[in-house]
Enzyme design. Structure first.
Site, mmCIF file in Angstrom:
data_model
loop_
_atom_site.group_PDB
_atom_site.id
_atom_site.type_symbol
_atom_site.label_atom_id
_atom_site.label_comp_id
_atom_site.label_asym_id
_atom_site.label_seq_id
_atom_site.Cartn_x
_atom_site.Cartn_y
_atom_site.Cartn_z
ATOM 1 N N GLU A 1 -12.081 12.966 18.915
ATOM 2 C CA GLU A 1 -13.339 12.714 18.945
ATOM 3 C C GLU A 1 -13.815 11.423 19.326
ATOM 4 O O GLU A 1 -15.204 11.320 19.493
ATOM 5 C CB GLU A 1 -13.811 13.254 17.442
ATOM 6 C CG GLU A 1 -13.894 12.102 16.456
ATOM 7 C CD GLU A 1 -12.426 11.700 15.846
ATOM 8 O OE1 GLU A 1 -12.296 10.901 15.219
ATOM 9 O OE2 GLU A 1 -11.574 12.445 16.439
ATOM 10 N N HIS B 1 -7.016 10.803 17.532
ATOM 11 C CA HIS B 1 -8.520 11.009 17.398
ATOM 12 C C HIS B 1 -9.119 11.546 18.603
ATOM 13 O O HIS B 1 -9.827 10.611 19.217
ATOM 14 C CB HIS B 1 -9.478 9.884 16.703
ATOM 15 C CG HIS B 1 -9.063 9.541 15.220
ATOM 16 N ND1 HIS B 1 -9.780 10.114 14.197
ATOM 17 C CD2 HIS B 1 -8.080 8.874 14.662
ATOM 18 C CE1 HIS B 1 -9.468 9.558 12.936
ATOM 19 N NE2 HIS B 1 -8.384 8.831 13.447
ATOM 20 N N CYS C 1 -5.498 13.474 12.472
ATOM 21 C CA CYS C 1 -5.045 12.264 12.070
ATOM 22 C C CYS C 1 -4.649 12.531 10.730
ATOM 23 O O CYS C 1 -3.665 13.206 10.095
ATOM 24 C CB CYS C 1 -6.011 10.966 11.916
ATOM 25 S SG CYS C 1 -5.317 9.500 11.617
#
Length: 237
Positions: free
Chosen positions: A216, A214, A112
């Site tokens: 994660e 993202h 990001c």
């Protein structure tokens, strides 16, 4: 297991019954994702930029985490009314870490903000408020909540190889994006509205990839596992 440095926020935070102090912090999803992918995660709070080469020399790979908007002055632009307040200490530190990683051939993944920082570091610019350009807010429909939208990898890129050449629904939360892509970088995935969703370095000898989404925040480990493989196979210092 390889040691993976992950950059942090530098902000004010509250915790416990009374603490309200400046803090270097990181959402737990980042180190957990690195750990699940097979790495050892260590946090890299802002430091003097001159310390970056020494820090990177101790790492097997680097993750540039998401976070605040970059200072528009870094790409010679005036702040947009919707741009967030810059954090110059973090900007300078992460630019220095990225420079040290690219110089040493250390594998690096930008997430990001981290992808946007890669573009700015290489001489590119950013769109400071994406809805102005695409006419919708699907990339960040609800502040503080990840949404999902599809991205399509560009054939022949590393991103396409990692994603098996197929579109992927990704977790999104950003209101800025790549505007002018820097020389030496390749856009390797796009959203349906044309927004650059991944970029790669054309000449970096090791793994160097930025993703606007993202990873994660979801269960797909392919991108981070590729970073870990590069670190394990000697892509680091």
């Amino acid at each position: 297991m390889p040691l993976i440095g992950v950059t942090t926020y530098l902000t004010r935070a509250r915790w416990g019954v009374a603490w309200d102090l400046p803090a270097a912090l990181l959402p737990a999803a980042y180190p957990e994702h690195v750990q699940r992918a097979g790495g050892l995660a260590v946090m890299l709070p802002p430091n003097a930029p001159s310390a970056a080469p020494a820090v990177v020399s101790r790492l097997d790979a680097l993750v540039l985490a998401g976070g605040e908007d970059l200072d528009p002055a870094l790409y010679a632009a005036r702040p947009h009314p919707r741009s967030g307040a810059p954090v110059p200490e973090r900007d300078a530190w992460e630019l220095a870490l990225l420079d040290a990683a690219l110089t040493s051939g250390t594998p690096v993944l930008g997430i990001c903000r981290g992808m946007q920082l890669m573009n700015v570091h290489a001489g590119g610019t950013l769109c400071q408020h994406l809805p102005d350009e695409v006419g919708h807010d699907a990339h960040n429909p609800a502040p503080g909540t990840f949404a999902d939208h599809p991205v399509k990898p560009v054939p022949g890129t590393l991103t396409a190889t990692l994603l098996a050449g197929r579109p992927l629904d990704v977790a999104t939360h950003h209101h800025q994006s790549v505007a002018r892509l820097a020389t030496g970088l390749t856009a390797s995935a796009h959203a349906e509205d044309g927004t650059v969703e991944a970029l790669e370095y054309q000449d970096h000898p090791s793994f160097a990839l930025g993703v606007q989404w993202h990873p994660e925040a979801r269960d797909d480990l392919r991108v981070t596992e590729a970073l870990i493989r590069a670190a394990t196979e000697g892509g680091g210092p």
